[in-house]
Design a protein around this motif. Sequence first.
Motif, short mmCIF file in Angstrom:
data_model
loop_
_atom_site.label_atom_id
_atom_site.label_comp_id
_atom_site.label_asym_id
_atom_site.label_seq_id
_atom_site.Cartn_x
_atom_site.Cartn_y
_atom_site.Cartn_z
N GLY A 1 -6.39 -29.64 20.74
CA GLY A 1 -5.38 -28.80 21.39
C GLY A 1 -4.53 -28.06 20.37
O GLY A 1 -4.22 -26.88 20.53
N LYS B 1 -3.51 -41.13 21.13
CA LYS B 1 -3.67 -40.73 22.52
C LYS B 1 -2.96 -39.39 22.81
O LYS B 1 -3.32 -38.71 23.77
N ARG C 1 -5.38 -36.16 23.15
CA ARG C 1 -6.51 -36.10 24.08
C ARG C 1 -6.65 -34.67 24.63
O ARG C 1 -5.68 -33.95 24.77
N ILE C 2 -7.89 -34.31 24.97
CA ILE C 2 -8.14 -32.96 25.47
C ILE C 2 -9.22 -33.02 26.55
O ILE C 2 -10.11 -33.86 26.50
N ASP C 3 -9.12 -32.15 27.52
CA ASP C 3 -10.09 -32.07 28.61
C ASP C 3 -11.12 -30.99 28.27
O ASP C 3 -10.84 -29.79 28.38
N GLU C 4 -12.30 -31.40 27.84
CA GLU C 4 -13.34 -30.45 27.43
C GLU C 4 -13.80 -29.57 28.59
O GLU C 4 -14.12 -28.40 28.38
N LEU C 5 -13.85 -30.11 29.80
CA LEU C 5 -14.27 -29.31 30.94
C LEU C 5 -13.27 -28.19 31.22
O LEU C 5 -13.66 -27.06 31.54
N ALA C 6 -11.99 -28.48 31.09
CA ALA C 6 -10.96 -27.45 31.28
C ALA C 6 -11.09 -26.37 30.21
O ALA C 6 -10.94 -25.18 30.50
N LEU C 7 -11.37 -26.78 28.98
CA LEU C 7 -11.56 -25.80 27.91
C LEU C 7 -12.74 -24.89 28.25
O LEU C 7 -12.65 -23.66 28.12
N GLN C 8 -13.85 -25.49 28.67
CA GLN C 8 -15.05 -24.73 28.98
C GLN C 8 -14.81 -23.73 30.11
O GLN C 8 -15.31 -22.61 30.07
N LYS C 9 -14.03 -24.13 31.11
CA LYS C 9 -13.70 -23.23 32.23
C LYS C 9 -12.97 -21.99 31.74
O LYS C 9 -13.02 -20.95 32.38
#
Length: 180
Positions: free
Chosen positions: A159, A43, A46-54
């Motif tokens: 990350g 755990k 974990r990574i936020d793909e939407l934040a990366l894309q932004k």
Amino acid sequence: HTVNPASKTFTQNVDYFDRICRVTGGLKRMVVGAFGARTSAFKTVRIDELALQKHGITMETFDLSSVFAKMKDVDKKSIKTKTEKLESISNCKGIPPKALETLARLGVVLDNLITEYKLDAVALRCWVEMQQILGISPCVLLGELNERGIAAACEVDVGNAIAMHALKLASGTPAGCLDW
């Protein structure tokens, strides 16, 4: 706020600015590959793909079963070339020939996917399927990728792969980060 253009400080300031530009520019168009699904035990990665894309970072995902299936189609010449590369960078004495061949097959598949998808970095699920299904640990492959300038992290730690890529851009040399 001004320094003599002929001074060491000016040279250092330009170098610092260059490194910042390399990192910010390199991350804005970065593509990172996630090989395998993150397990519940990890755990912390974990990574936020939407934040990366932004922020201009694209994430490509690959199921391990498709990677394992592609390994069956690797030709003998590619296996030989990759085996020779692995033997040149690490001590492979005592490794069963079948395991070394499997490692080489996996390396060829990863290399092909990195090229096909233009990946700047990868995060690979190493545990536990690789040991149980393939009978290998891909650590030497990750090290070889890092040495070639492709940031490669364990356990789908996207990350960390991104941080390693940023450090490589800043320093101009391979960087490694480990999740202990």
